[in-house]
Scaffold this active site. Structure first.
Site, short mmCIF file in Angstrom:
data_model
loop_
_atom_site.label_atom_id
_atom_site.label_comp_id
_atom_site.label_asym_id
_atom_site.label_seq_id
_atom_site.Cartn_x
_atom_site.Cartn_y
_atom_site.Cartn_z
N ASP A 259 0.76 -1.28 -0.06
CA ASP A 259 -0.06 0.10 -0.03
C ASP A 259 0.72 1.35 -0.12
OD1 ASP A 259 0.99 0.04 2.48
OD2 ASP A 259 -1.05 -0.28 3.57
N ASP A 260 2.25 1.09 -0.09
CA ASP A 260 3.01 2.31 -0.35
C ASP A 260 3.71 2.19 -1.65
OD1 ASP A 260 4.77 0.33 0.33
OD2 ASP A 260 5.83 1.16 1.78
N ASP B 182 6.53 -13.21 0.96
CA ASP B 182 7.39 -12.94 -0.07
C ASP B 182 8.49 -14.04 -0.08
OD1 ASP B 182 8.68 -11.86 1.99
OD2 ASP B 182 8.87 -9.64 1.31
N HIS C 248 10.80 1.19 -0.19
CA HIS C 248 11.23 2.36 0.66
C HIS C 248 12.54 1.84 1.38
CE1 HIS C 248 8.99 -0.39 3.24
NE2 HIS C 248 9.82 -0.04 4.33
#
Length: 370
Positions: A189-190, A278, A302
């Site tokens: 969601d980023d 993942d 990020h």
């Protein structure tokens, strides 16, 4: 008299032997010559047709794939080898891909619906509403009604634990298999997804191939105890694409994952190796199916220094991200109609560069001549 008779007898015997020997030598020469048989003549060989012509008559054949028809995939992406006519089918059959062929899964949690999810729905998700499915852990009827987004409550825990993350990934996988779409792409969601770049990248492959695309967060393979094929006494090394940057899996490969991923099996597989979602994806693909991860630098999380990304390449990437509370300044260095205070993630700025006709994007004022 008797002696003379004996001599004559010996002479006759020797003469008989000599005469028989002479006959043996003359017999092959006295035989008639054998009749000569005509040997079969070799068949005339047909002249091979020339490559690129019709039946060797010099008429060009139109082919769908040429050397220049492979889409460009950008830096850092392993390209499909260019093959001529007669090469393997998997290299000559690329997807004529449309956005509707891609299943984009966004993983989030209820507490980020306001701070993160609304920004995505306002920007890139607005260009791919039917292709994007948001997997969360709580109902949000108001947001769903207001935005028209496909929000799926997984009923998983809202905690940021291995079990909760794997629970959501399990639901993502099952929903993709049900969708019958060609590609499964997971993002967080980023992440901002640059849809044209995603479409261009996936079009470089065919969905029936075994394709696992993404970016590792480590510079070396991860090592884990092998508890699926053995009792855990041996270890296995494999690469995995970090979910924080996003990854994509072809349908052909996703179907092969089914024994360890479908109908809740993903959760049990993750528990056996005791790794997050993942990492479990990478384990199933690399360690169990023996399909290598295709490393690409077009996906960004990020965790990396986003300010080092050259400004003139930003719109060529597939995913972008932004810094969290610990490093709010870690954003791509694009400039546009929004200040850093107005657009701290730079997602709005990127979106307006891609889609300048968006209603809320600042309109560039025309220059007045002096």
């Amino acid at each position: 008299m008797h002696i003379a008779s004996v001599g004559v007898s010996k002479f006759c015997f020797l003469f008989s032997l000599a005469f028989c020997g002479l006959l043996l030598l003359l017999i092959p020469a006295l035989q008639p010559l054998p009749r000569q048989v005509d040997l079969p003549k070799p068949r005339p060989q047909a002249r091979p047709a020339q490559v690129g012509t019709s039946e060797g008559l010099g008429k060009p054949i139109k082919t769908e794939i040429s050397r220049n028809s492979y889409p460009k995939t950008g830096k850092g992406v392993r390209r499909i080898p260019e093959r001529g006519i007669g090469g393997p089918q998997e290299y000559r059959s690329h997807d004529k891909l449309e956005l509707k062929d891609i299943f984009i899964a966004v993983k989030t949690t209820r507490k980020y619906h306001k701070s993160r999810l609304e920004l995505l729905i306002q920007t890139w998700v607005s260009q791919a509403k039917e292709q994007t499915f948001i997997f969360t852990d709580g109902d949000d009827k108001e947001l769903q009604m207001r935005t028209g987004a496909n929000i799926i409550n997984t009923n998983c825990s809202a905690a940021h634990t291995r079990q909760a993350l794997c629970c959501k990934m399990s639901v993502e996988y099952d929903k993709f298999i049900e969708s019958q779409r060609k590609w499964f792409c997971h993002v967080d969601d980023d992440n901002y997804v640059i849809l044209p770049s995603l479409l261009r990248l996936l079009s470089s492959y065919h969905h029936s191939q075994d394709v696992y695309l993404g970016r590792p967060s480590l510079d070396h393979p991860i090592e884990a105890a092998e508890r699926v094929k053995s009792d855990g006494s041996v270890s296995v090394k494999f690469w995995f694409a970090t979910g924080g940057a996003g990854f994509c899996i072809s349908r052909g490969l996703a179907l092969k994952m089914s024994p360890w991923a479908s109908l809740g099996n993903f959760i049990s597989t993750a528990e056996k190796i005791r790794l997050p979602d993942d990492c479990t994806i990478g384990y199933i693909i690399e360690a169990l199916l023996e399909v290598a991860l295709t490393h690409t630098h077009l996906f960004h999380s990020h965790l990396e220094n986003l300010q080092k990304l050259p400004i003139d390449t930003v719109l060529e990437q597939v995913t972008l991200s932004y810094g969290g509370f610990e490093n709010r300044r870690n954003v791509v260095g694009v400039v546009g109609g929004f200040s850093l205070a107005e657009d701290p993630t730079r997602f709005k700025t990127v979106h307006c560069l891609l889609y300048p006709d968006t209603e809320w994007c600042p309109k560039l004022k025309p220059r007045h001549r002096n």
